[in-house]
Design a protein around this motif. Structure first.
Motif, PDB file in Angstrom:
ATOM      1  N   VAL A  61       0.932  -1.131  -0.163  1.00  0.00           N
ATOM      2  CA  VAL A  61       0.132  -0.099   0.009  1.00  0.00           C
ATOM      3  C   VAL A  61       0.873   1.240   0.042  1.00  0.00           C
ATOM      4  N   ASP A  62       0.701   2.210  -0.777  1.00  0.00           N
ATOM      5  CA  ASP A  62       1.495   3.485  -0.952  1.00  0.00           C
ATOM      6  C   ASP A  62       1.590   3.990   0.275  1.00  0.00           C
ATOM      7  N   GLU A  77      -3.849   4.937  -2.681  1.00  0.00           N
ATOM      8  CA  GLU A  77      -2.731   4.265  -3.791  1.00  0.00           C
ATOM      9  C   GLU A  77      -2.800   5.376  -4.809  1.00  0.00           C
ATOM     10  N   ALA A  92      -6.265  -1.091  -5.221  1.00  0.00           N
ATOM     11  CA  ALA A  92      -6.441  -0.365  -3.864  1.00  0.00           C
ATOM     12  C   ALA A  92      -7.704  -1.063  -3.020  1.00  0.00           C
TER      13      ALA A  92
END
Length: 114
Positions: A61-62, A77, A92
């Protein structure tokens, strides 16, 4: 990390901080943003995403935003402009399901890069 992605992350980080999210513990409270949090995705769910998805059962996950009790709350995301936004949305959504998040924010990196 490519320069364009790095610049996008810096801008997203700044926007999150301006909105009151914290990357580090401090006088205003504990950190409530996790970066590149590892997520396990089952092979069945991975297969549902199709052949274009990264060929791994792990993803990252960003940005994972935590609620006031430290539980996963929002998956953010960021996808590059050359990625299909529907692909990013599904990725996402899978991350959010795996983390038990109620919300997803999907961002195109080009939006944040001058």
């Amino acid at each position: 990390m490519p320069e364009k992605e790095a610049k996008a992350r810096i801008k997203i980080n700044k926007l999150l901080e301006e909105a009151g999210w914290r990357f580090f513990d401090g006088e205003n409270g504990k950190a409530n943003v996790l970066l590149e949090n590892n997520v396990k995705i089952t092979e069945k769910k991975l297969d549902e995403l199709g052949e274009d998805f990264e060929h791994t059962v792990n993803g990252f996950v960003d940005f994972l935003l935590l609620d006031d009790k430290g539980f996963p709350f929002v998956v953010l995301e960021a996808k590059s402009e050359n990625k299909n936004p529907l692909f990013g949305k599904e990725q996402a959504r899978r991350y959010a399901e795996a983390q038990g998040c109620r919300f997803v924010i999907l961002s195109k990196r080009s939006f944040y890069v001058n």
